[in-house]
Design a protein around this motif. Structure first.
Motif, short mmCIF file in Angstrom:
data_model
loop_
_atom_site.label_atom_id
_atom_site.label_comp_id
_atom_site.label_asym_id
_atom_site.label_seq_id
_atom_site.Cartn_x
_atom_site.Cartn_y
_atom_site.Cartn_z
N ARG A 282 0.78 -1.23 0.04
CA ARG A 282 0.02 0.12 -0.03
C ARG A 282 0.66 1.24 -0.04
O ARG A 282 0.55 2.29 -0.56
CB ARG A 282 -0.86 -0.14 1.22
CG ARG A 282 -2.19 1.17 1.14
CD ARG A 282 -2.89 1.07 -0.08
NE ARG A 282 -3.72 -0.05 -0.32
CZ ARG A 282 -4.73 0.02 -1.23
NH1 ARG A 282 -4.53 0.88 -2.23
NH2 ARG A 282 -5.38 -0.90 -1.41
N ARG A 283 2.04 1.23 0.65
CA ARG A 283 2.96 2.45 0.45
C ARG A 283 3.29 2.69 -0.83
O ARG A 283 3.35 3.91 -1.21
CB ARG A 283 4.03 2.14 1.54
CG ARG A 283 5.14 3.66 1.64
CD ARG A 283 5.79 3.73 2.60
NE ARG A 283 6.74 4.87 2.55
CZ ARG A 283 6.56 6.07 2.55
NH1 ARG A 283 5.35 6.63 3.05
NH2 ARG A 283 7.42 6.97 2.46
N PHE A 286 0.92 4.46 -2.87
CA PHE A 286 0.79 5.98 -2.75
C PHE A 286 1.94 6.74 -3.49
O PHE A 286 1.95 7.68 -3.84
CB PHE A 286 0.97 6.21 -0.92
CG PHE A 286 -0.40 6.06 -0.56
CD1 PHE A 286 -1.11 7.25 -0.48
CD2 PHE A 286 -1.15 5.13 0.25
CE1 PHE A 286 -2.67 7.26 -0.02
CE2 PHE A 286 -2.29 4.88 0.65
CZ PHE A 286 -3.09 6.28 0.63
N CYS A 696 0.29 9.39 3.31
CA CYS A 696 0.70 8.39 2.51
C CYS A 696 -0.01 6.98 3.20
O CYS A 696 0.64 5.80 2.92
CB CYS A 696 1.95 8.18 2.53
SG CYS A 696 2.94 8.37 4.11
N ASN A 697 -0.85 7.26 3.81
CA ASN A 697 -1.84 5.86 4.03
C ASN A 697 -3.21 6.38 4.49
O ASN A 697 -3.56 7.51 4.32
CB ASN A 697 -1.18 5.31 5.21
CG ASN A 697 -1.20 6.40 6.78
OD1 ASN A 697 -2.15 6.82 6.93
ND2 ASN A 697 0.23 6.58 7.05
#
Length: 778
Positions: A282-283, A286, A696-697
């Motif tokens: 997930r990072r 982003f 970023c999350n």
């Protein structure tokens, strides 16, 4: 049309696997001997790579390979990633390489690759990589990119201007000279992303029979990915198969791009001869997946005493990020969408696209159109305010009328052809939305609420969208000798219900139930050519290709059955998998048996004019886009103390031409509205002054929850498109386009006592509180 399945609200064929957890996504692909990769990415927005030493990483437990730019094959050192849509207006057609060489240009740019027996081992080994960077000044905002003397996002070019173009028609200066009012406004639209449930990923699997391999990927355009990989690596057609699984957890545009990771995984499978998987965490999603928006508009609108538009002029500044993988597509679409459903007699508009040291921007649902709709609809609200007119009346006076169709907007679209609206009743669409949104009755409710200390507002916005763009999509229909019916298409769904809607189209022509039709999507082995699913194009292109192919197969069935059953082709009817003579059901043959006849018998020639098998391939290539439209009305309540916005009611009237499946269209429209609500109120990628992404999350980048969404009421008008046999238009993006504008209009209406003006999205509580403070109300 033949049959009764087209237009029916049939249940989705895709849902059973999804709700029972038996679907298959890319990460579900598990193969013996599978290797896993981790991509080392730049931690800085701009800098030089002084040294890379992967010695310690290579010696870490479980590591099979590790490489940087210098270890890439020559084909990836010479060729950068492709520029999808070249345009003479691009000054610097810069795209990235599979791995950065000497200079990095955004946080998240791939720098090196580690391949190991497990993802965790690859991550651990990556920690041992020794990479030395020299930090360079970074361009971290659009405002900074525009400034004279700003840092350069790329050392090799003299300025940050990536491209520019002029869109003009008529004597705009004369129009402004005789205007009753000139409305000036500037709009700032934030950077956001798609953030699908399933992140990007791919698995490359070598063939046991030779040097060919299959690439499975969570992607929207497998045929394009195949073509690009063939060009990069010099692969023959039979050496590569690309498959987008039927289950792809959302795409929204960015999964239609070609990414360096596809080239890197291809290199890995060729180098190691083993299956290789890469799944984005997930990072990475982003900091490395393409983003969108980040636009600034400075506009002037000239109107007469009645509020009718005389001219429009101004400039769009667009942040393209560090590269231009899609050229100027995004801002170009914005510019060609700006006029919307209104008559704009003259205009002079400049587009300027700038490099920054951020993730590249490419299409996300709407692809530049929501930004244009926001700008124009906000201008229309300003006209109403300046002239003391109802907001709906200003729009009504400026609408393109149905009798003016087809309507030439006098701008050139991204495909080089004129933007020509084919059909639509814009006044009728708005009238229906106002009626169902109780526009006339709202002022009384608003007055009563203000007496209680509550601030209600109502807003509206209209849109027109180019859908069904070319160049083509294809379909191959095959009826097997066991009676099975399979349709292959290059369209690659990510939730759009292709398996349901395309089966409905096929079933009508072949006289069977949709359940009897199997749809195979996104497999380059199933059909040789395809474009993909994006830009609200599949219903028009794939839908009509399936229709055309099935019509040809139907004609073939009738011709063959007429010979077998000793009748005229016109007497042959198809129903429930049987082919019979009209009025004489006892004279019949099954599709399965007819397919056996159709493949022929060894030693016997086929009848003259007959081709083998009950199958056919058709490609539908539209002459131009077809244009959907709609109107949204939204009612909100705003708490001026904390800047909170609550959506009370949302009404949509949508015109996507003829609906293949009304239930699917409803889901697409509602999903689009929810996407737009996130854009309007919540979603924003925030960078700090050094170019590091802060949101970023999903703790900082907010997506709408079920509690944020009101009941969305969807109604339809139907103006069938004259440009394709089915009369359909696209519906996948339209729900998103006017949402930010409608919500901004409603919030502004609610806060009218405080004289608050909305020019920026997202409209966060913090921004509203700041505006209220600036207005001196707190």
């Amino acid at each position: 049309m033949t049959g009764t399945h087209f237009g029916a609200p049939a249940a989705r064929k895709e849902d059973a696997a999804l709700v029972t957890g038996t679907g298959c996504y890319v990460d579900d692909i598990q193969i013996p001997d599978l290797l896993h990769t981790f991509i080392l990415r730049s931690p800085i927005p701009h800098g030089c790579i002084r040294a890379i030493d992967l010695t310690r990483a290579r010696s870490a437990p479980g590591v099979v390979a590790a490489f940087a730019f210098d270890e890439l094959p020559d084909c990836l050192k010479i060729k950068p990633m492709p520029l999808v849509m070249p345009n003479p207006a691009i000054r610097h057609p810069i795209t990235q390489y599979a791995l950065a060489d000497k200079e990095v240009h955004y946080v998240g740019e791939p720098v090196a690759v580690v391949v190991a027996l497990a993802r965790s081992l690859a991550e651990d080994a990556a920690e041992l990589a020794d990479i030395e960077y020299e930090t360079l000044p970074a361009v971290v905002s659009l405002d900074q990119a525009i400034e004279a003397g700003a840092p350069r996002a790329h050392l090799a070019i003299e300025s940050n201007l990536a491209g520019e173009a002029l869109f003009a028609d008529g004597d705009c200066n004369a129009a402004f000279a005789c205007a009753h009012k000139v409305i000036k406004a500037s709009f700032d639209q934030h950077r956001g992303g798609a953030f699908f449930m399933e992140t990007r990923g791919c698995v490359a699997v070598p063939s046991p029979l030779g040097k060919s391999f299959t690439l499975y990927g969570a992607m929207q355009a497998p045929h394009r990915i195949k073509r690009i990989l063939q060009e990069l690596f010099g692969l023959a057609d039979d050496e590569l198969r690309v498959v987008a699984p039927s289950d792809v957890g959302g795409g929204f545009g960015p999964k239609g791009s070609f990414y360096p990771e596809y080239a890197l995984i291809t290199h890995c499978v060729q180098l190691l001869g083993r299956p290789v998987k890469w799944i984005e965490d997930r990072r990475e999603n982003f900091v490395a997946t393409h983003q969108e928006r980040d636009q600034k508009w400075d506009l002037e609108l000239a109107v007469d005493q009645e509020g009718r538009i005389l001219g429009l002029r101004g400039q769009l500044a667009h942040d393209t990020g560090a590269y231009v993988p899609w050229g100027l597509v995004l801002p170009w679409i914005s510019m060609t969408t700006l006029q919307g459903p209104y008559v704009v007699p003259t205009f002079a508009l400049t587009l300027k696209s700038f490099f920054t040291n951020k993730v590249p921007t490419t299409p996300v649902r709407g692809a530049g159109r929501p930004q244009a709709v926001f700008a124009m609809e906000r201008l229309m609200d300003r006209v109403a305010q300046e002239l003391g007119l109802d907001r709906s009346e200003v729009r009504r006076r400026n609408f393109i009328r149905p009798e003016q169709m087809p309507f030439n907007c006098r701008v050139i679209g991204r495909d080089g052809s004129p933007v020509l609206y084919d059909s639509g009743d814009y006044p009728g669409t708005q009238a229906l939305a106002l009626q169902n949104g109780d526009w006339a009755g709202f002022p009384a409710r608003q007055t009563a609420a203000r007496a209680q200390g509550r601030y209600l507002g109502i807003g509206l916005a209209n849109f027109v969208e180019a859908t069904g763009l070319g160049p083509y999509e294809g379909a191959t229909v095959k009826i097997g000798t066991n009676g099975s019916i399979v349709v292959y298409t290059g369209a690659a769904p990510q939730g759009q219900s292709h398996h349901t809607t395309l089966a409905q189209i096929a079933a009508d022509q072949l006289g069977v139930a949709p359940a009897a039709v199997k749809i195979v999507t996104g497999d380059t082995q199933g059909i040789s050519l395809g474009i993909g699913t994006f830009a609200a194009r599949s219903a028009v292109n794939a839908g009509n290709a399936v229709h055309m192919a099935c019509c040809e197969v139907r004609h073939k069935i009738q011709a063959l059955a007429a010979k077998v059953l000793e009748a005229n082709p016109g007497q042959i009817v198809l129903a429930d998998g049987m082919v019979s003579v009209d009025g004489a059901p006892e004279r019949s043959i099954s599709l399965a048996r007819l397919a056996v006849v159709g493949v022929g018998m060894p030693g016997y020639s086929l009848d003259e004019g007959m081709t083998p098998g009950l199958e056919h391939t058709s490609y539908f290539s539209p002459a131009q886009s077809t244009f959907s439209n709609g109107c949204h009305v939204v009612e909100v309540e705003v708490d001026p103390e904390i800047g909170a916005v609550r959506l009370l009611r949302y009404v949509v009237v949508d015109d996507c031409g003829r609906q293949i499946n009304p239930m699917v269209v409803h889901g697409q429209v509602v999903g689009g509205v929810v996407h737009g609500i996130g854009n309007a109120l919540l979603e924003e990628l925030v960078y700090d002054e050094s170019g590091q992404l802060l949101s970023c999350n999903f703790g900082e980048y907010l997506l709408p929850l079920a509690s944020d969404i009101p009941e969305i009421e969807v109604l339809h008008t139907e103006t069938p498109s004259p440009l394709n046999p089915l009369g359909v238009k696209g519906a996948g993006e339209g729900g998103t386009l006017p949402v930010t504008a409608a919500i901004a209009s409603a919030i502004e209406d609610a806060l009218k006592p405080f004289d608050v003006t909305i020019t920026q999205v997202p409209i966060t509580p913090m921004r509203l509180v700041e505006k209220l403070k600036a207005a001196g109300t707190r």
